[in-house]
Design a protein around this motif. Structure first.
Motif, PDB file in Angstrom:
ATOM      1  N   ASP A  57       0.856  -1.175   0.000  1.00  0.00           N
ATOM      2  CA  ASP A  57       0.000   0.000   0.000  1.00  0.00           C
ATOM      3  C   ASP A  57       0.896   1.230   0.000  1.00  0.00           C
ATOM      4  OD1 ASP A  57      -2.602   1.385   2.166  1.00  0.00           O
ATOM      5  OD2 ASP A  57      -2.340   1.423  -0.008  1.00  0.00           O
ATOM      6  N   TYR A  58       0.493   2.268  -0.726  1.00  0.00           N
ATOM      7  CA  TYR A  58       1.341   3.436  -0.895  1.00  0.00           C
ATOM      8  C   TYR A  58       0.604   4.736  -0.573  1.00  0.00           C
ATOM      9  CZ  TYR A  58       4.292   0.251  -3.605  1.00  0.00           C
ATOM     10  OH  TYR A  58       5.086  -0.799  -4.002  1.00  0.00           O
ATOM     11  N   ALA A  59       1.358   5.706  -0.088  1.00  0.00           N
ATOM     12  CA  ALA A  59       0.841   7.059  -0.009  1.00  0.00           C
ATOM     13  C   ALA A  59       0.674   7.579  -1.431  1.00  0.00           C
ATOM     14  CB  ALA A  59       1.805   7.948   0.769  1.00  0.00           C
ATOM     15  N   ASP A  60      -0.238   8.532  -1.593  1.00  0.00           N
ATOM     16  CA  ASP A  60      -0.505   9.038  -2.940  1.00  0.00           C
ATOM     17  C   ASP A  60       0.756   9.554  -3.624  1.00  0.00           C
ATOM     18  OD1 ASP A  60      -3.838  10.390  -2.234  1.00  0.00           O
ATOM     19  OD2 ASP A  60      -3.159   8.383  -2.806  1.00  0.00           O
ATOM     20  N   PHE A  61       1.632  10.231  -2.880  1.00  0.00           N
ATOM     21  CA  PHE A  61       2.836  10.803  -3.494  1.00  0.00           C
ATOM     22  C   PHE A  61       3.819   9.736  -3.947  1.00  0.00           C
ATOM     23  CE2 PHE A  61       5.802   9.846  -0.198  1.00  0.00           C
ATOM     24  CZ  PHE A  61       5.110   9.942   0.999  1.00  0.00           C
ATOM     25  N   ALA A  62       3.676   8.524  -3.421  1.00  0.00           N
ATOM     26  CA  ALA A  62       4.609   7.452  -3.751  1.00  0.00           C
ATOM     27  C   ALA A  62       4.118   6.566  -4.907  1.00  0.00           C
ATOM     28  CB  ALA A  62       4.855   6.589  -2.529  1.00  0.00           C
ATOM     29  N   LYS A  63       2.847   6.622  -5.180  1.00  0.00           N
ATOM     30  CA  LYS A  63       2.282   5.743  -6.209  1.00  0.00           C
ATOM     31  C   LYS A  63       2.898   6.049  -7.573  1.00  0.00           C
ATOM     32  CE  LYS A  63      -2.143   5.085  -3.851  1.00  0.00           C
ATOM     33  NZ  LYS A  63      -3.596   5.376  -3.840  1.00  0.00           N
ATOM     34  N   GLY A  64       3.338   4.994  -8.238  1.00  0.00           N
ATOM     35  CA  GLY A  64       3.909   5.137  -9.565  1.00  0.00           C
ATOM     36  C   GLY A  64       5.385   5.477  -9.587  1.00  0.00           C
ATOM     37  N   ARG A  65       5.938   5.861  -8.427  1.00  0.00           N
ATOM     38  CA  ARG A  65       7.360   6.217  -8.381  1.00  0.00           C
ATOM     39  C   ARG A  65       8.156   5.334  -7.423  1.00  0.00           C
ATOM     40  NH1 ARG A  65       9.042  11.115  -6.507  1.00  0.00           N
ATOM     41  NH2 ARG A  65       7.317  11.259  -5.013  1.00  0.00           N
ATOM     42  N   PHE A  66       7.526   4.897  -6.337  1.00  0.00           N
ATOM     43  CA  PHE A  66       8.212   4.093  -5.324  1.00  0.00           C
ATOM     44  C   PHE A  66       7.664   2.666  -5.351  1.00  0.00           C
ATOM     45  CE2 PHE A  66       8.982   7.912  -2.222  1.00  0.00           C
ATOM     46  CZ  PHE A  66       9.672   8.568  -3.229  1.00  0.00           C
ATOM     47  N   THR A  67       8.527   1.713  -5.042  1.00  0.00           N
ATOM     48  CA  THR A  67       8.121   0.314  -4.957  1.00  0.00           C
ATOM     49  C   THR A  67       8.687  -0.296  -3.689  1.00  0.00           C
ATOM     50  OG1 THR A  67       8.126   0.108  -7.372  1.00  0.00           O
ATOM     51  CG2 THR A  67       8.131  -1.931  -6.094  1.00  0.00           C
ATOM     52  N   ILE A  68       7.802  -0.822  -2.860  1.00  0.00           N
ATOM     53  CA  ILE A  68       8.226  -1.495  -1.642  1.00  0.00           C
ATOM     54  C   ILE A  68       8.240  -3.001  -1.898  1.00  0.00           C
ATOM     55  CG2 ILE A  68       5.893  -1.646  -0.673  1.00  0.00           C
ATOM     56  CD1 ILE A  68       7.171  -1.136   2.105  1.00  0.00           C
ATOM     57  N   SER A  69       9.229  -3.676  -1.335  1.00  0.00           N
ATOM     58  CA  SER A  69       9.316  -5.123  -1.461  1.00  0.00           C
ATOM     59  C   SER A  69       9.979  -5.676  -0.207  1.00  0.00           C
ATOM     60  CB  SER A  69      10.109  -5.524  -2.714  1.00  0.00           C
ATOM     61  OG  SER A  69      11.434  -5.018  -2.644  1.00  0.00           O
ATOM     62  N   ARG A  70       9.963  -6.982  -0.066  1.00  0.00           N
ATOM     63  CA  ARG A  70      10.544  -7.593   1.119  1.00  0.00           C
ATOM     64  C   ARG A  70      11.106  -8.961   0.803  1.00  0.00           C
ATOM     65  NH1 ARG A  70       5.984  -8.119   5.514  1.00  0.00           N
ATOM     66  NH2 ARG A  70       7.386  -9.645   6.500  1.00  0.00           N
ATOM     67  N   ASP A  71      12.079  -9.350   1.622  1.00  0.00           N
ATOM     68  CA  ASP A  71      12.654 -10.682   1.547  1.00  0.00           C
ATOM     69  C   ASP A  71      12.437 -11.313   2.910  1.00  0.00           C
ATOM     70  OD1 ASP A  71      14.273 -12.960   1.602  1.00  0.00           O
ATOM     71  OD2 ASP A  71      15.769 -12.058   0.283  1.00  0.00           O
ATOM     72  N   ASN A  72      11.450 -12.183   3.019  1.00  0.00           N
ATOM     73  CA  ASN A  72      11.105 -12.755   4.318  1.00  0.00           C
ATOM     74  C   ASN A  72      12.230 -13.614   4.895  1.00  0.00           C
ATOM     75  OD1 ASN A  72       8.572 -11.525   4.359  1.00  0.00           O
ATOM     76  ND2 ASN A  72       7.595 -13.250   3.320  1.00  0.00           N
ATOM     77  N   ALA A  73      12.989 -14.236   4.049  1.00  0.00           N
ATOM     78  CA  ALA A  73      14.095 -15.078   4.523  1.00  0.00           C
ATOM     79  C   ALA A  73      15.195 -14.242   5.182  1.00  0.00           C
ATOM     80  CB  ALA A  73      14.679 -15.878   3.375  1.00  0.00           C
ATOM     81  N   LYS A  74      15.297 -12.986   4.753  1.00  0.00           N
ATOM     82  CA  LYS A  74      16.338 -12.103   5.284  1.00  0.00           C
ATOM     83  C   LYS A  74      15.783 -11.065   6.253  1.00  0.00           C
ATOM     84  CE  LYS A  74      19.242 -12.424   1.153  1.00  0.00           C
ATOM     85  NZ  LYS A  74      19.907 -11.663   0.060  1.00  0.00           N
ATOM     86  N   ASN A  75      14.478 -11.113   6.529  1.00  0.00           N
ATOM     87  CA  ASN A  75      13.841 -10.108   7.403  1.00  0.00           C
ATOM     88  C   ASN A  75      14.190  -8.696   6.950  1.00  0.00           C
ATOM     89  OD1 ASN A  75      12.633 -12.076   9.013  1.00  0.00           O
ATOM     90  ND2 ASN A  75      14.340 -12.113  10.456  1.00  0.00           N
ATOM     91  N   THR A  76      14.117  -8.488   5.665  1.00  0.00           N
ATOM     92  CA  THR A  76      14.553  -7.220   5.070  1.00  0.00           C
ATOM     93  C   THR A  76      13.447  -6.619   4.216  1.00  0.00           C
ATOM     94  OG1 THR A  76      16.864  -7.933   5.055  1.00  0.00           O
ATOM     95  CG2 THR A  76      16.270  -6.126   3.587  1.00  0.00           C
ATOM     96  N   VAL A  77      13.312  -5.310   4.325  1.00  0.00           N
ATOM     97  CA  VAL A  77      12.362  -4.568   3.501  1.00  0.00           C
ATOM     98  C   VAL A  77      13.148  -3.564   2.665  1.00  0.00           C
ATOM     99  CG1 VAL A  77      11.905  -2.874   5.342  1.00  0.00           C
ATOM    100  CG2 VAL A  77      10.231  -3.211   3.501  1.00  0.00           C
ATOM    101  N   TYR A  78      12.673  -3.366   1.445  1.00  0.00           N
ATOM    102  CA  TYR A  78      13.331  -2.472   0.499  1.00  0.00           C
ATOM    103  C   TYR A  78      12.358  -1.388   0.045  1.00  0.00           C
ATOM    104  CZ  TYR A  78      16.305  -6.614   0.159  1.00  0.00           C
ATOM    105  OH  TYR A  78      17.104  -7.690   0.455  1.00  0.00           O
ATOM    106  N   LEU A  79      12.933  -0.263  -0.376  1.00  0.00           N
ATOM    107  CA  LEU A  79      12.141   0.786  -0.991  1.00  0.00           C
ATOM    108  C   LEU A  79      12.908   1.309  -2.196  1.00  0.00           C
ATOM    109  CD1 LEU A  79       9.492   2.442  -0.750  1.00  0.00           C
ATOM    110  CD2 LEU A  79      10.871   4.230   0.340  1.00  0.00           C
ATOM    111  N   GLN A  80      12.420   0.968  -3.368  1.00  0.00           N
ATOM    112  CA  GLN A  80      12.993   1.483  -4.607  1.00  0.00           C
ATOM    113  C   GLN A  80      12.306   2.802  -4.931  1.00  0.00           C
ATOM    114  OE1 GLN A  80      15.522   0.286  -6.635  1.00  0.00           O
ATOM    115  NE2 GLN A  80      15.251   2.188  -7.790  1.00  0.00           N
ATOM    116  N   MET A  81      13.086   3.856  -5.030  1.00  0.00           N
ATOM    117  CA  MET A  81      12.539   5.183  -5.280  1.00  0.00           C
ATOM    118  C   MET A  81      13.068   5.693  -6.612  1.00  0.00           C
ATOM    119  SD  MET A  81      12.787   6.880  -1.475  1.00  0.00           S
ATOM    120  CE  MET A  81      14.573   6.891  -1.451  1.00  0.00           C
ATOM    121  N   ASP A  82      12.168   5.915  -7.539  1.00  0.00           N
ATOM    122  CA  ASP A  82      12.512   6.415  -8.868  1.00  0.00           C
ATOM    123  C   ASP A  82      11.881   7.790  -9.083  1.00  0.00           C
ATOM    124  OD1 ASP A  82      11.925   3.060  -9.947  1.00  0.00           O
ATOM    125  OD2 ASP A  82      13.864   3.990  -9.550  1.00  0.00           O
TER     126      ASP A  82
END
Length: 120
Positions: A57-82
């Protein structure tokens, strides 16, 4: 339990950055993960969240530009910001809901924050 965020920096408008946040320690389970940001003299605001199953789920300002993802095996969350804009300048914080093995109690844990600066 510790959360270590990384990936911030200085970038020109239109550029990209990828933030990472890893939860480490004696962890029993991890639930929702998210990114928030706080600009000078502003309140902290939600950027994006992602469930354990991968629903984002994204804030309006992030939609279309940011992508959140996660790696459950590594307990890691990512945020790709374009397509970054100067108004994206802020300290970015990760938040991870988890249960430590020694406490056996769910709580939200915050990372230390990573500075993102976008120049015009």
């Amino acid at each position: 339990v510790q959360l270590q965020a990384s990936g911030g920096g200085l970038v020109q408008a239109g550029g990209s950055l990828r933030l990472s946040c890893e939860a480490s320690g004696n962890i029993l389970s991890v639930d929702d993960m998210g990114w928030y940001r706080q600009a000078p003299v502003k309140q902290r605001e939600l950027v994006a969240t992602i469930t354990r199953g991968g629903s984002a789920d994204y804030a309006d300002f992030a939609k279309g530009r940011f992508t959140i993802s996660r790696d459950n095996a590594k307990n890691t969350v990512y945020l790709q910001m374009d397509s970054l804009k100067p108004e994206d300048t802020a300290v970015y914080y990760c938040k991870i809901g988890l249960v430590p093995r020694d406490l056996l109690k769910f709580d939200d844990y915050w990372g230390q924050g990573t500075q993102v600066t976008v120049s015009s």
